[in-house]
Design a protein around this motif. Structure first.
Motif, PDB file in Angstrom:
ATOM      1  N   UNK A   1     -15.132  -9.827   4.740  1.00 16.49           N
ATOM      2  CA  UNK A   1     -16.130 -10.652   4.330  1.00 16.49           C
ATOM      3  C   UNK A   1     -16.226 -11.140   5.863  1.00 16.49           C
TER       4      UNK A   1
ATOM      5  N   UNK B   1     -15.280  -4.460  -8.216  1.00 12.38           N
ATOM      6  CA  UNK B   1     -14.482  -3.663  -7.471  1.00 12.38           C
ATOM      7  C   UNK B   1     -14.660  -2.024  -8.130  1.00 12.38           C
TER       8      UNK B   1
ATOM      9  N   UNK C   1      -5.495   1.121  -8.843  1.00 10.78           N
ATOM     10  CA  UNK C   1      -5.282   2.384  -8.188  1.00 10.78           C
ATOM     11  C   UNK C   1      -4.504   2.844  -7.348  1.00 10.78           C
ATOM     12  N   UNK C   2      -3.333   2.088  -6.869  1.00 10.32           N
ATOM     13  CA  UNK C   2      -2.233   2.504  -6.347  1.00 10.32           C
ATOM     14  C   UNK C   2      -1.017   3.672  -7.570  1.00 10.32           C
TER      15      UNK C   2
ATOM     16  N   UNK D   1     -10.057  -8.008  -5.895  1.00 15.75           N
ATOM     17  CA  UNK D   1     -10.003  -6.629  -4.875  1.00 15.75           C
ATOM     18  C   UNK D   1      -9.471  -5.842  -4.498  1.00 15.75           C
TER      19      UNK D   1
ATOM     20  N   UNK E   1     -10.286  -7.103   3.072  1.00 14.58           N
ATOM     21  CA  UNK E   1     -10.995  -7.826   1.999  1.00 14.58           C
ATOM     22  C   UNK E   1     -11.244  -8.836   3.470  1.00 14.58           C
ATOM     23  N   UNK E   2     -10.299  -9.611   4.454  1.00 12.00           N
ATOM     24  CA  UNK E   2     -10.472 -10.783   5.349  1.00 12.00           C
ATOM     25  C   UNK E   2     -11.614 -10.404   6.019  1.00 12.00           C
TER      26      UNK E   2
ATOM     27  N   UNK F   1       0.983  -1.515  -0.140  1.00  8.87           N
ATOM     28  CA  UNK F   1      -0.049  -0.020   0.417  1.00  8.87           C
ATOM     29  C   UNK F   1       0.862   1.083  -0.042  1.00  8.87           C
TER      30      UNK F   1
ATOM     31  N   UNK G   1      -7.714  -4.829  -8.158  1.00 10.57           N
ATOM     32  CA  UNK G   1      -8.226  -3.242  -8.594  1.00 10.57           C
ATOM     33  C   UNK G   1      -8.034  -2.065  -7.363  1.00 10.57           C
ATOM     34  N   UNK G   2      -7.188  -2.505  -6.055  1.00  9.09           N
ATOM     35  CA  UNK G   2      -6.335  -1.534  -5.100  1.00  9.09           C
ATOM     36  C   UNK G   2      -5.051  -1.798  -5.801  1.00  9.09           C
TER      37      UNK G   2
ATOM     38  N   UNK H   1      -2.294  -4.378   5.461  1.00 12.80           N
ATOM     39  CA  UNK H   1      -3.261  -3.545   4.870  1.00 12.80           C
ATOM     40  C   UNK H   1      -4.563  -4.210   4.239  1.00 12.80           C
TER      41      UNK H   1
ATOM     42  N   UNK I   1      -8.775   5.522  -2.937  1.00  9.18           N
ATOM     43  CA  UNK I   1      -9.155   4.485  -3.893  1.00  9.18           C
ATOM     44  C   UNK I   1      -8.704   3.095  -3.427  1.00  9.18           C
ATOM     45  N   UNK I   2      -7.460   2.924  -3.062  1.00  9.05           N
ATOM     46  CA  UNK I   2      -7.463   1.379  -3.088  1.00  9.05           C
ATOM     47  C   UNK I   2      -8.101   0.900  -1.964  1.00  9.05           C
ATOM     48  N   UNK I   3      -7.460   1.331  -0.587  1.00 12.13           N
ATOM     49  CA  UNK I   3      -8.363   0.751   0.522  1.00 12.13           C
ATOM     50  C   UNK I   3     -10.519   0.917   0.520  1.00 12.13           C
ATOM     51  N   UNK I   4     -10.616   1.607  -0.411  1.00  8.87           N
ATOM     52  CA  UNK I   4     -11.964   1.236  -1.093  1.00  8.87           C
ATOM     53  C   UNK I   4     -12.711  -0.093  -1.822  1.00  8.87           C
ATOM     54  N   UNK I   5     -11.567   0.360  -2.761  1.00 10.82           N
ATOM     55  CA  UNK I   5     -11.733  -1.205  -3.606  1.00 10.82           C
ATOM     56  C   UNK I   5     -11.042  -2.236  -2.800  1.00 10.82           C
ATOM     57  N   UNK I   6     -10.913  -2.229  -1.920  1.00  9.64           N
ATOM     58  CA  UNK I   6     -10.902  -3.474  -0.946  1.00  9.64           C
ATOM     59  C   UNK I   6     -12.071  -4.187  -0.527  1.00  9.64           C
ATOM     60  N   UNK I   7     -12.681  -2.899  -0.959  1.00 12.92           N
ATOM     61  CA  UNK I   7     -14.104  -2.951   0.524  1.00 12.92           C
ATOM     62  C   UNK I   7     -14.212  -2.724   1.590  1.00 12.92           C
ATOM     63  N   UNK I   8     -12.999  -1.440   1.611  1.00 14.85           N
ATOM     64  CA  UNK I   8     -13.394  -0.520   3.083  1.00 14.85           C
ATOM     65  C   UNK I   8     -15.181   0.167   2.238  1.00 14.85           C
ATOM     66  N   UNK I   9     -15.753   1.034   3.484  1.00 11.91           N
ATOM     67  CA  UNK I   9     -16.440   2.225   3.167  1.00 11.91           C
ATOM     68  C   UNK I   9     -16.023   3.360   3.787  1.00 11.91           C
TER      69      UNK I   9
ATOM     70  N   UNK J   1     -21.401   6.467   1.262  1.00 10.02           N
ATOM     71  CA  UNK J   1     -21.276   4.777   1.770  1.00 10.02           C
ATOM     72  C   UNK J   1     -21.573   4.956   2.810  1.00 10.02           C
TER      73      UNK J   1
ATOM     74  N   UNK K   1     -17.899  -1.104  -7.387  1.00  5.40           N
ATOM     75  CA  UNK K   1     -18.499  -0.617  -6.596  1.00  5.40           C
ATOM     76  C   UNK K   1     -18.038   1.230  -6.534  1.00  5.40           C
ATOM     77  N   UNK K   2     -16.471   1.136  -6.741  1.00  2.00           N
ATOM     78  CA  UNK K   2     -16.109   2.721  -6.539  1.00  2.00           C
ATOM     79  C   UNK K   2     -17.577   3.359  -7.765  1.00  2.00           C
TER      80      UNK K   2
END
Lengths: 371, 371
Positions: B215, A361, A238-239, A231, B211-212, A207, A234-235, B206, B234-242, B3, A364-365
């Motif tokens: 889920x 993913x 995005x980086x 995901x 993602x874990x 990251x 995509x991250x 991170x 953007x990466x954090x949100x792509x990983x599924x975070x809000x 979100x 979702x963005x």
């Protein structure tokens, strides 16, 4: 999907898969990605056989080969006549106390000696200039699309030889400074590899590292370390990366020739079951954490030796462990993402999911942004 | 941006900023994010003053408070009459050899003693149930929107008290199992914090962790650790975070009251200049790597003590170092992202860039996908 990397290499998806198994390499390339065969464990003759097999099974899709030419290692300055001479000179540099520590560790776990099939050539592996160059020569005789190098910038003449054949060169970097040096010698793609990756790895997380490398170089960057599903793909993009480099998730696919015990261990592992350790090669590498890695951290440990001495010291021990019942000592390179690998699947299905989850993913963005 | 987290808290951007500085907290909330004040260093009376100031400067925007109620610590089972009684009992548990190691370390660097302004109340900080509860009581008397807890699930009655006031509760998790336990006690938001984060942190990165955790739980998740610019958001949100939880990037903003030497050190640091160490509190925390953290790893080190004994042991030493010229010993919590902090900027500008770069990163994914 389209990035500078897909254009450069003629692939459908910017997904790179490192594997020591030719079946996985061919299956990934056939599925639209880029399989990259790790040459480390193969003699030049064995590598020739593997690449011939891939040529016959890859349906004309591009694939790559990964060699290890470390920028620095013990004995790099020795004037030697042959790899055999180098091995002999290096063997003399291993202290007796270290040999005793390994023997005691194995004895304590009831690991028997080998039945006389020692193979001196294999103790060095492709971890020196002298042993990796023949691998490069073999690789460049095949229609490979990519030559990747771990552990530093490849020698300038190797880059030239690859380019003369139309082969692109990639190199792994764990700091922005590594990346800059690699581009200076002509590397076409930098693999920015975070500390969570399996095998030789640095300290900075994916990251944090990827944007720093993207900002430091003009060539395309791949994100490596912790990439297991769409995901994370995509991250990585995005980086700022233009593709992703994966490894550990292929250890447990159907096509992999991973030993049964190791595969079971991967399926059971959590992401906390790996550790950065010098106990395999002398340079920090992320391995499955177990009694082997713990022993080298213990107060009885004599400390590890520099590359390539450490692997020369432990290679026979690791083979003995592999053939014994001492599963508690059997370690191997593995990234933190093994905690997400819960079942054996076909390579093609893993590839398909990576792409499908990537698209999800991204959608979702879109929703979050209101686009 | 929208979100579940922006809806839940009534904020414009899902950006959370942890800071010990009220000015930063208020500036982030005014810019559309969620400032969260770290209460750790404040007595209940001081916290009252800080929160009153924020109430007066936040223009009615939502903000939060972060306390530390560790799930486990030395002395948690002691039957004590008061925080003062607890301090006295705990002081008796610190071995003389540890005190000598600290004194020798300081003497070796020419650090003079304090001029008699020792403050026994501050050696414990808010690291126990007994010291954190009064902070929670003060916080809940203010119009806060969020109560965050580090180091484990908060006590169920604290969650209830917060909910009774309409305050949402967040908790930091470094494994999926932590996250599940937090949701069981009623936590509304899980902060999945990777190993690259500053302060108390786990081992999983991170990229692998988020993602874990997503889920594992049904509540919204924030990505923490290594978030410094909009690409990482953007990466954090792509990983599924809000949403994303940030910390280290606020250490060097104009509004921060970070000491000048520490600020200069941050601007000079690379992402390799931090280390996970128990030398601050007894639990692993990512700190600026220097001669202090090295000393605790050296062969002379007596080892660290469990929380809260370690900080009780070192708190006066750290204050003495802070007032001395021994900058080489002055450490503080910092994440790997400090390597990307290269100049002092206004909080509002950092917030603006996070959002703008996030949009750019998303547009880049659109182009890659051909959407």
């Amino acid at each position: 999907m389209r990035t500078r990397v897909t254009d450069m290499l003629g692939i459908e998806f910017p997904i790179f898969a490192f594997s020591h198994c030719r079946d996985v390499v061919a299956a990934v390339s056939r599925a639209g990605g880029m399989g990259v065969l790790g040459a480390l464990y193969f003699s030049p003759e064995e590598l020739e056989t593997e690449l011939k097999w891939i040529d016959d099974h890859v349906d004309g899709r591009p694939y790559g080969v990964d060699v290890v030419m470390p920028a620095s290692y013990a004995g790099a300055d020795l004037d030697v006549d042959s790899p055999e001479d180098l091995v002999q000179r290096l063997q003399g540099m291993i202290p007796e106390g270290h040999r005793r520590f390994v023997e005691d560790l194995l004895a304590g776990h009831g690991v028997p000696p080998l039945s006389g099939d020692g193979d001196a050539g294999k103790v060095l592996l492709g971890w020196t200039d002298a042993t990796a160059r023949p691998q490069v020569e073999v690789a460049l005789r095949h229609p490979i699309a990519l030559l990747a190098n771990a552990l530093g910038p490849p020698p300038a003449d190797v880059v030239e030889a690859a380019h003369a054949k139309g082969v692109k060169v990639a190199a792994l970097a764990s700091t922005p400074r590594h990346a800059t040096k690699q581009v200076e010698v002509g590397v076409d793609i930098v693999v920015a590899q975070g500390t969570e990756a399996g095998g030789h790895t640095g300290e900075i997380s994916t990251m944090v590292l990827v944007p720093q490398v993207v900002d430091a170089v003009d060539v395309p960057v791949l994100a490596a370390g912790g990439i297991g599903d769409g995901r994370q793909m995509a991250a990585g993009l995005a980086l700022g990366a233009e593709g992703v480099w994966t490894g550990s998730i292929w250890l447990a696919v159907e096509e992999a020739d991973t030993p049964v015990l190791a595969r079971e261990r991967i399926l059971r592992a959590t992401s906390r079951d790996t550790v950065r350790s010098r106990s395999w090669t002398g340079k920090p590498a992320r391995l499955l954490r177990n009694e082997w890695t713990d022993a080298w951290e213990s107060s009885e440990s004599p400390g590890t030796l520099p590359m390539p001495l450490q692997f020369m010291l432990v290679s026979e021990a690791l083979r003995r462990i592999g053939r014994s019942d001492a599963a508690e000592l059997a370690t191997f390179p593995a990234g933190q993402i093994i905690g997400a690998v819960k079942r054996v699947r076909a390579t093609r299905d893993v590839m398909f999911d990576l792409v499908e989850q990537y698209v999800e993913a991204k959608e979702r963005l879109d929703r979050i942004t209101g686009a």
